[in-house]
Write an enzyme that holds these catalytic residues in place. Structure first.
Site: not given
Ligand code: R5P
Length: 292
Positions: A205
């Protein structure tokens, strides 16, 4: 009861037909075990090769987050429109119906809270592989901090997670975190994604960046693009479109979905880009139409 008679009658052996080739659609996983491939097939849609993951693990570092004040109310509303739920064991156990058939990507690390101001300074393994099996998760997510003070510890955590994941056929998602002082350059993402794949992660990711097609090409496992801070809906859809066009195999988004003026319409619009190949402009028109 054994059927000796039936066995004698078996005759359709297709002698002239060569064995069916067992190719596998997820990049880099062709040599994996059956269970690993089966789990990856729950994460990535075998028809499109792509995935829409909903990240709602924010509370583990940020506490109650706008749009996620009540996990038990918000997540079930979005559940039907995403392919995978990504959350903490506390969120899954308390707020997700165990009868749900949605695959789970379980956050496996603990990190510093927002009070520390830079989460990339420290982290550790937050749960063991038994917990992944107990919860029946299909993927184990490990946060990593390449280029920051937490790099060495996070790579150690990743390596041990890969060891245990490979033992039980559970794919590891390595998550690229970007420290406060670090720039989101193509060079950084080329380094971080390749490095994590070579440490054994089965998918990465990461964030979208310039020349993303180079990052995707150089990484031997699939890239899933993170959402990040809330953007206007048209800009978030553009990021999804550009990511998929440049070789990402999906997105894992949180705030750009649950903080949207219409989270369900946003999920549906993202799905149309990721699985149906429509453009960002078409997706935004669809979003506006759903919102009327
Ligand atoms: C990544 O570091 C974690 O999974 C985050 O909590 C997640 O990516 C947050 O998602 P977003 O940035 O799309 O709100």
């Amino acid at each position: 009861m054994a059927d000796a008679q039936g066995n004698k009658k078996a005759k359709d052996y297709h002698i002239e037909t060569p064995p069916v080739q067992q190719g596998f659609f997820v990049k880099g996983a062709g040599n994996g075990d059956w269970g690993l491939k089966n789990r990856l097939s729950k994460i990535f849609n075998p028809d499109t090769g792509n995935t829409v993951m909903l990240a709602f693990d924010h509370g583990y570092i940020m506490g109650p987050t706008s749009g996620l004040e009540r996990l038990d109310i918000e997540i079930p509303k979005l559940n039907p429109y995403v392919d995978v739920l990504m959350g903490t064991r506390g969120a899954i156990r308390t707020s997700i119906d165990p009868a749900s058939s949605k695959p789970i990507c379980l956050r496996g690390t603990h990190d510093d809270s927002v009070l520390k101001d830079d989460m990339t300074l420290g982290s550790g393994l937050g749960l063991g592989i038994e917990e992944i099996i107990r919860i029946n998760a299909q993927m184990f997510a490990i946060q990593t901090f390449i280029g920051s003070d937490g790099e060495r510890d996070s790579l150690e955590v990743l390596c041990r997670a890969v060891d245990s994941g490979c033992r039980y056929g559970i794919p590891i998602l390595a998550v690229v975190a970007v420290g406060k002082q670090m720039a989101r350059t193509t060079e950084f993402f080329l380094l971080a994604t390749r490095l994590l794949a070579e440490h054994g992660a089965h998918a990465i990711k990461t964030y979208y960046c310039d020349d993303f097609e180079k990052v995707a090409a150089a990484c031997p496992v699939p890239l899933i693009v993170a959402g990040g801070k809330k953007l206007p809906e048209n800009e978030a859809l553009s990021m999804v479109y550009k990511s998929i066009q440049s070789g990402a195999r999906g997105v894992d988004m949180g705030r750009n979905i649950f903080q949207s003026i219409s989270p369900v319409a946003m999920c549906k619009a993202i799905r149309k880009i990721v699985h149906e190949g429509i453009t960002d402009k078409e997706a935004y028109e669809f979003f506006m139409e759903e919102n009327k």
